[in-house]
Design an enzyme around this catalytic site. Sequence first.
Site, PDB file in Angstrom:
ATOM      1  N   ASN A   9       0.878  -1.166   0.000  1.00  0.00           N
ATOM      2  CA  ASN A   9       0.000   0.000   0.000  1.00  0.00           C
ATOM      3  C   ASN A   9       0.921   1.224   0.000  1.00  0.00           C
ATOM      4  OD1 ASN A   9      -1.757   2.068   0.470  1.00  0.00           O
ATOM      5  ND2 ASN A   9      -2.348   1.413   2.535  1.00  0.00           N
ATOM      6  N   LYS A  11       0.195   4.189  -0.236  1.00  0.00           N
ATOM      7  CA  LYS A  11      -0.429   5.383   0.360  1.00  0.00           C
ATOM      8  C   LYS A  11      -0.200   6.588  -0.565  1.00  0.00           C
ATOM      9  CE  LYS A  11      -0.149   3.211   4.824  1.00  0.00           C
ATOM     10  NZ  LYS A  11      -0.017   3.318   6.275  1.00  0.00           N
ATOM     11  N   GLU A 166      -5.460  -4.832  10.446  1.00  0.00           N
ATOM     12  CA  GLU A 166      -4.405  -3.868  10.715  1.00  0.00           C
ATOM     13  C   GLU A 166      -4.718  -3.140  12.017  1.00  0.00           C
ATOM     14  OE1 GLU A 166      -2.384  -2.593   6.748  1.00  0.00           O
ATOM     15  OE2 GLU A 166      -4.096  -1.294   7.097  1.00  0.00           O
ATOM     16  N   SER A 212       3.480  -2.222  10.311  1.00  0.00           N
ATOM     17  CA  SER A 212       4.925  -2.325  10.517  1.00  0.00           C
ATOM     18  C   SER A 212       5.512  -3.680  10.099  1.00  0.00           C
ATOM     19  CB  SER A 212       5.284  -2.010  11.979  1.00  0.00           C
ATOM     20  OG  SER A 212       4.895  -0.694  12.302  1.00  0.00           O
TER      21      SER A 212
HETATM   22  O1  LIG Z   1      -1.241   0.820   6.838  1.00  0.00           O
HETATM   23  C1  LIG Z   1      -0.492  -0.080   6.500  1.00  0.00           C
HETATM   24  C2  LIG Z   1      -0.731  -0.829   5.256  1.00  0.00           C
HETATM   25  O2  LIG Z   1      -2.007  -0.584   4.758  1.00  0.00           O
HETATM   26  C3  LIG Z   1       0.708  -0.420   7.282  1.00  0.00           C
HETATM   27  O3  LIG Z   1       1.646   0.586   7.146  1.00  0.00           O
HETATM   28  P1  LIG Z   1       3.147   0.339   7.673  1.00  0.00           P
HETATM   29  O4  LIG Z   1       3.588  -0.965   7.054  1.00  0.00           O
HETATM   30  O5  LIG Z   1       3.905   1.523   7.195  1.00  0.00           O
HETATM   31  O6  LIG Z   1       3.050   0.230   9.179  1.00  0.00           O
END
Ligand SMILES: O=C(CO)COP(=O)(O)O
Length: 248
Positions: A9, A11, A166, A212
């Site tokens: 992801n 983001k 999550e 994480s």
């Molecule tokens: O929100 C997440 C994946 O959708 C997790 O993010 P991180 O792996 O940066 O903690």
Amino acid sequence: MRTPIIAGNWKMNKTVKEALELVKDIKKQERNSNVEAVLCVPFTDLMEVKKEIDGTDIKLGAQNMHWEDSGAYTGEISPLMLKEIDIDYVIIGHSERRQYFNETDETVNKKAKAALKYGINPIICVGETLEERESGKEKEIVERQVLKAIEGIEEKLLKNIVIAYEPIWAIGTGKTASSKDANDIISFIREIIGNKYGKDISEKIRIQYGGSVKPANINEIMNESDIDGALVGGASLKAKDFLKLINF
Ligand SMILES: O=C(CO)COP(=O)(O)O
């Protein structure tokens, strides 16, 4: 046997140019073909990334969408638009969208149904806050989120959904739920789906862990009985790290 699924992801990261550099780096290396690798990229990157992964087994996903086909929804992207780009997955109900963009269990449900209608597999995100975890409410919260998200979905389509557990307190914080705790909630999710829709369906649905995830903890996570993959933020932005996750 459920095929493991590791999804990045991205983001709100990567311009088109940066996205192509990353995808080219990922393509160069050898990948474990028994693991489904998915890139969930910003809308602006979808078309170019789609062309770049053509002919590979890398799958493409978006990070959100509206549930209507078209209409007066300024700034939104519809399932019809995504279908034309021929994407495979869409993340629905990520905690950042629930937190900052008023995503609710109801909109998650509408979006999941709309995605399935167009043959796009929804990756439905659920998870509790730190406060909810500390007051022992995590199962209650996750049960509500999961059952509401899939309410009214045709049973024959349920196997196409992916659920990502999550815990919000583990996202981007460097804190990971212990793999045992993550597995405990993930088996619980499978159990509640099994109780409502039957074991045949619950055994087919893939459930990922997210929060994480990095090369240092992927093996431990994937060794758990019920965890079928990972939804990865930060570590999916570097080819080297993402490849280590796919090749766990
Ligand atoms: O929100 C997440 C994946 O959708 C997790 O993010 P991180 O792996 O940066 O903690």
